[in-house]
Design a protein around this motif. Structure first.
Motif, PDB file in Angstrom:
ATOM      1  N   VAL A   8       0.838  -1.205   0.000  1.00  0.00           N
ATOM      2  CA  VAL A   8       0.000   0.000   0.000  1.00  0.00           C
ATOM      3  C   VAL A   8       0.872   1.253   0.000  1.00  0.00           C
ATOM      4  CG1 VAL A   8      -1.803   1.279   1.201  1.00  0.00           C
ATOM      5  CG2 VAL A   8      -1.836  -1.210   1.232  1.00  0.00           C
ATOM      6  N   LEU A   9       1.912   1.248   0.798  1.00  0.00           N
ATOM      7  CA  LEU A   9       2.814   2.403   0.847  1.00  0.00           C
ATOM      8  C   LEU A   9       3.522   2.599  -0.496  1.00  0.00           C
ATOM      9  CD1 LEU A   9       4.404   1.932   4.397  1.00  0.00           C
ATOM     10  CD2 LEU A   9       2.566   3.483   3.726  1.00  0.00           C
ATOM     11  N   GLU A  10       3.842   1.492  -1.156  1.00  0.00           N
ATOM     12  CA  GLU A  10       4.469   1.578  -2.476  1.00  0.00           C
ATOM     13  C   GLU A  10       3.519   2.224  -3.482  1.00  0.00           C
ATOM     14  OE1 GLU A  10       6.398  -1.397  -5.893  1.00  0.00           O
ATOM     15  OE2 GLU A  10       5.692  -2.222  -3.973  1.00  0.00           O
ATOM     16  N   GLU A  11       2.243   1.864  -3.416  1.00  0.00           N
ATOM     17  CA  GLU A  11       1.265   2.462  -4.321  1.00  0.00           C
ATOM     18  C   GLU A  11       1.092   3.948  -4.030  1.00  0.00           C
ATOM     19  OE1 GLU A  11      -3.318   1.855  -5.979  1.00  0.00           O
ATOM     20  OE2 GLU A  11      -2.490   0.457  -4.502  1.00  0.00           O
ATOM     21  N   LEU A  12       1.054   4.311  -2.764  1.00  0.00           N
ATOM     22  CA  LEU A  12       0.931   5.732  -2.403  1.00  0.00           C
ATOM     23  C   LEU A  12       2.150   6.522  -2.883  1.00  0.00           C
ATOM     24  CD1 LEU A  12      -0.518   5.399   1.213  1.00  0.00           C
ATOM     25  CD2 LEU A  12      -1.730   6.182  -0.826  1.00  0.00           C
TER      26      LEU A  12
END
Length: 347
Positions: A100-104
């Motif tokens: 999720v952090l990678e997508e953000l």
């Protein structure tokens, strides 16, 4: 397999997880038993979107470009009005926090988005995962504000403080009914006594609050409808309300109940094209006709937003540009063009 079936113009009866429509009939393939690793899903291709056109009014921030993120799929609740069990049967899946952090990070690097809308049904369902996610967002310092939804019985002071620290600006709780008996029938898993304290907690942390109710479910009566309206009117910590009319969507327990006449329901139109949440609906329920439901929906919305505190707050919340647009859309809604509360809540 799906593409081969599509090219051959034949029904996908043997394709797991596929639902298709033929006229007014909907068919389903076998359930997909294969576990889905959410981390294996590619990120959405946002390069084809004209994101600057997606303007979201954010409290205290004005109009901001938004992007949506789905960090989990599924819900353990079995609300009668929801088709979740048809879409993600018996499964709740989360992306890893790192994913999720990678997508953000990708959104921050490749788009002009400044605000994130989490599409998760219950963002705080898994407390350990949610704590790690909100901590990671705060530490990464993306600069995003964000919003999402959860249930009133899955928030407390500790988790809310962390959510706000990570950029939370707006939260939505599904209230569904102000009548305890109706609330239990809907399968929400939340008690009426838990809702008011949850909203007070959110306002104490400065979070904008939304809530949704549904009028005209099986077993509903005029008495329970007015209980619901009086309840949301009394929620001083609720900034914006969605007042919906029950719609028997395909794949829901509500549709099965409606078609069988359970709870005093008479369905006037079984076509999917007639389904709508605003303006009357397709069901008469006991002493609730579609025209009566449409009338109380408008009354409920008007009385809710006419409260001086809410009126003042919703006019000033996001600056002049958002105010003009929201007021225009709100007035149009009473001519049957839009959902009354939709314009006040996010767009």
């Amino acid at each position: 397999l799906f593409l081969d079936t599509l090219a051959a113009n034949r029904p996908g009866t043997d394709i797991p997880g596929i639902h298709w429509r033929d006229g007014e009939s909907v068919y389903s393939g076998p359930a997909n038993s294969q576990a889905l690793d959410m981390d294996e899903l590619p990120f959405p291709d946002r390069s084809k979107l004209d994101l600057p056109r997606y303007q979201w009014s954010v409290p205290g921030e004005g109009l901001k470009v938004m992007a949506s993120v789905q960090a989990s799929r599924g819900c353990p609740l079995r609300c009668i009005f929801c088709s979740e069990d048809m879409i993600y049967p018996k499964a709740i899946r989360w992306k890893s926090v790192d994913r999720v952090l990678e997508e953000l990070e990708q959104i921050k690097r490749t788009t002009p988005a400044q605000h994130i809308v989490f599409l998760d049904d219950t963002i705080t369902l898994n407390r350990k995962w949610a704590t790690e996610l909100f901590t990671g967002i705060h530490q990464a310092n993306f600069g995003f504000t964000w919003e999402g939804e959860t249930t009133a019985n899955r928030v407390d002071e500790e988790i809310v403080a962390l959510m706000v620290k990570s950029g939370l600006k707006r939260i939505n709780f599904g209230i569904e009914s102000g009548d305890p008996e109706m609330l239990a029938r809907l399968g929400k898993g939340v008690k009426l006594s838990e809702i008011r304290p949850a909203y007070r907690l959110m306002k104490r942390f400065g979070v904008e609050t939304r809530g949704s109710v549904i009028l005209g479910n099986p077993y509903e009566t005029r008495k329970s409808v007015w209980k619901t309206l009086r309840f949301i009117w009394s929620l001083n910590s609720l900034d914006q309300a969605y007042i919906n009319i029950a719609a028997p969507y395909p794949g829901t327990a509500l549709r099965d109940m409606a078609l069988s006449g359970e709870g005093g329901v008479t369905v006037h139109d079984t076509s999917y094209g007639a389904l709508r949440r605003y303006g009357g609906g397709v069901m008469t329920v006991n002493d609730l006709t579609p025209s009566y439901l449409a009338r109380v929906q408008r009354i409920g919305t008007l009385v809710f937003y006419a409260h001086p505190r809410r009126l003042y707050y919703n006019l000033k919340r996001s600056g002049l540009r958002a105010m003009v647009r929201n007021v225009k859309a709100f007035l149009m809604s009473f001519r049957g063009r839009n959902a009354p509360v939709q314009v006040m809540s996010g767009i």
